[in-house]
Scaffold this active site. Structure first.
Site, short mmCIF file in Angstrom:
data_model
loop_
_atom_site.label_atom_id
_atom_site.label_comp_id
_atom_site.label_asym_id
_atom_site.label_seq_id
_atom_site.Cartn_x
_atom_site.Cartn_y
_atom_site.Cartn_z
N ASP A 8 0.87 -1.16 0.00
CA ASP A 8 0.00 0.00 0.00
C ASP A 8 0.92 1.22 0.00
O ASP A 8 2.13 1.10 0.27
CB ASP A 8 -0.86 -0.06 1.27
CG ASP A 8 -1.73 1.17 1.42
OD1 ASP A 8 -2.36 1.59 0.44
OD2 ASP A 8 -1.78 1.72 2.54
N LEU A 9 0.39 2.39 -0.31
CA LEU A 9 1.24 3.60 -0.34
C LEU A 9 0.98 4.52 0.86
O LEU A 9 1.86 4.75 1.69
CB LEU A 9 1.00 4.36 -1.65
CG LEU A 9 1.73 5.70 -1.79
CD1 LEU A 9 3.25 5.54 -1.74
CD2 LEU A 9 1.33 6.39 -3.10
N ASP A 10 -0.26 5.04 0.93
CA ASP A 10 -0.58 6.03 1.96
C ASP A 10 -0.53 5.40 3.35
O ASP A 10 -1.29 4.48 3.66
CB ASP A 10 -1.98 6.61 1.71
CG ASP A 10 -2.08 7.33 0.37
OD1 ASP A 10 -1.19 8.15 0.08
OD2 ASP A 10 -3.05 7.07 -0.38
N THR A 16 1.19 9.99 4.19
CA THR A 16 0.11 10.76 3.58
C THR A 16 -1.28 10.40 4.11
O THR A 16 -2.26 11.07 3.75
CB THR A 16 0.12 10.56 2.05
OG1 THR A 16 0.43 9.19 1.79
CG2 THR A 16 1.16 11.44 1.39
N LYS A 44 -9.21 4.98 6.34
CA LYS A 44 -7.94 4.50 5.78
C LYS A 44 -8.19 3.40 4.75
O LYS A 44 -8.90 2.43 5.03
CB LYS A 44 -7.04 3.94 6.88
CG LYS A 44 -6.24 5.02 7.60
CD LYS A 44 -5.26 4.41 8.59
CE LYS A 44 -4.67 5.49 9.48
NZ LYS A 44 -3.97 4.92 10.63
N SER A 113 -2.42 0.50 -4.24
CA SER A 113 -2.99 1.66 -3.55
C SER A 113 -4.33 2.03 -4.17
O SER A 113 -4.47 2.03 -5.39
CB SER A 113 -2.05 2.87 -3.67
OG SER A 113 -2.69 4.05 -3.23
N ALA A 114 -5.28 2.37 -3.31
CA ALA A 114 -6.60 2.81 -3.78
C ALA A 114 -6.55 4.20 -4.38
O ALA A 114 -7.51 4.66 -5.00
CB ALA A 114 -7.59 2.80 -2.61
N LYS A 144 -10.97 -1.99 -2.15
CA LYS A 144 -10.72 -2.57 -0.83
C LYS A 144 -11.96 -2.30 0.02
O LYS A 144 -12.54 -1.22 -0.11
CB LYS A 144 -9.50 -1.91 -0.16
CG LYS A 144 -8.19 -2.06 -0.93
CD LYS A 144 -7.08 -1.25 -0.25
CE LYS A 144 -5.83 -1.21 -1.12
NZ LYS A 144 -4.73 -0.43 -0.54
N GLU A 168 0.14 -3.32 4.64
CA GLU A 168 -0.99 -2.39 4.74
C GLU A 168 -1.10 -1.74 6.12
O GLU A 168 -0.82 -2.38 7.13
CB GLU A 168 -2.29 -3.18 4.55
CG GLU A 168 -2.87 -3.11 3.17
CD GLU A 168 -3.51 -1.77 2.85
OE1 GLU A 168 -3.62 -0.90 3.73
OE2 GLU A 168 -3.91 -1.60 1.69
N ASP A 169 -1.57 -0.50 6.15
CA ASP A 169 -1.85 0.17 7.43
C ASP A 169 -3.34 0.25 7.73
O ASP A 169 -3.73 0.73 8.80
CB ASP A 169 -1.29 1.61 7.42
CG ASP A 169 -2.03 2.51 6.45
OD1 ASP A 169 -2.32 2.04 5.33
OD2 ASP A 169 -2.32 3.65 6.82
C1 BG6 Z 1 -6.03 5.36 -0.01
C2 BG6 Z 1 -6.13 6.23 1.22
O1 BG6 Z 1 -4.70 5.00 -0.20
O2 BG6 Z 1 -6.49 6.04 -1.16
C3 BG6 Z 1 -7.55 6.77 1.37
O3 BG6 Z 1 -5.80 5.46 2.36
C4 BG6 Z 1 -7.99 7.46 0.08
O4 BG6 Z 1 -7.58 7.68 2.45
C5 BG6 Z 1 -7.85 6.49 -1.08
O5 BG6 Z 1 -9.35 7.88 0.18
C6 BG6 Z 1 -8.25 7.12 -2.43
O6 BG6 Z 1 -7.35 8.14 -2.73
P1 BG6 Z 1 -7.56 9.23 -3.87
O7 BG6 Z 1 -6.24 9.94 -3.90
O8 BG6 Z 1 -7.85 8.50 -5.13
O9 BG6 Z 1 -8.70 10.10 -3.43
MG MG Z 2 -2.90 3.06 3.57
#
Ligand code: BG6
Ligand code: MG
Length: 213
Positions: A8-10, A16, A44, A113-114, A144, A168-169
């Protein structure tokens, strides 16, 4: 027994997660919906539209589809402004070392990452060359906690799910990894990430050697 690590990234490689939450909190305040700090864990890993829906439901606020699209865009504007200056200094401590060690051990790396902001953020952080494949959240059916995004990341690097480690967090992300039939490493609090197979406090505590017996 592992051939790939799917990250995962964020909140895992970049700090972030709290920036996403700050952007949501700002939007929610504008709508008169106070968001208590513990709401962050519910958001998250959750995609943009679903996050907005959770916040609106929390405040008993109703909006049309078109209004929700405008609100989601506004949050994304706040988020993008906040990450505009991100640089390699904003990587979480240990993140680059982990990616390098995974590759040096002969395993593939992929991103699950989402976030639709993930590809440019990887460039800003300077780690795109350390990642073999990026799963596109727009290319999978279900977000997810469904397994689709992690399965897509595994497919892109050509590794069977059973030979993937997911990192993942988020509660939603750990569920996604487990539903994909992978081993899950949680970053954070084991009392929150209860379905993870292993939990470490931060990415700096992740050492691929611990998982390669
Ligand atoms: C995830 C974050 O990585 O991405 C979420 O943990 C976020 O908080 C989701 O809503 C979607 O991100 P984005 O940048 O497409 O709005
Ligand atoms: Mg995350």
């Amino acid at each position: 027994r592992f051939d790939a690590v799917l990250f995962d990234l964020d909140g895992v490689l970049a700090d972030t997660a709290h920036i996403h939450f700050a952007a949501w909190r700002r939007l929610a305040e504008e709508l008169g919906i106070p968001l208590e700090p513990r709401f962050e864990d519910r958001l998250k890993g959750v995609d943009r539209m679903t996050s907005l829906d959770l916040i609106l439901a929390h405040g008993n606020v109703e909006r049309t589809v078109e209004e929700r699209r405008v609100l989601a865009d506004r949050k994304n504007g706040y988020y993008q402004a906040a990450i505009a200056e991100q640089s390699p200094d904003d990587l979480l401590p240990g993140a680059r070392r982990v990616l390098e060690e995974v590759r040096a051990a002969g395993l593939k790396t992929a991103l699950a990452s989402a976030s639709h902001n993930a590809p440019p953020l990887l460039d800003q952080l300077g780690i795109r060359p350390l990642i073999d494949a990026i799963a596109n959240p727009a290319a999978v059916k279900a977000p997810k906690p469904a397994p689709d995004l992690f399965l897509e990341a595994a497919r892109l690097v050509g590794v069977a799910p059973g030979r993937c480690l997911g990192v993942e967090d988020a509660v939603a992300g750990i569920t996604s990894i487990k539903e994909a039939g992978m081993v899950a490493v949680g970053i954070g609090d084991p009392t929150i990430l209860t379905r993870a197979d292993h939990v470490v406090p931060a990415i700096a505590d992740f050492h691929i050697g611990d998982y390669l017996g």
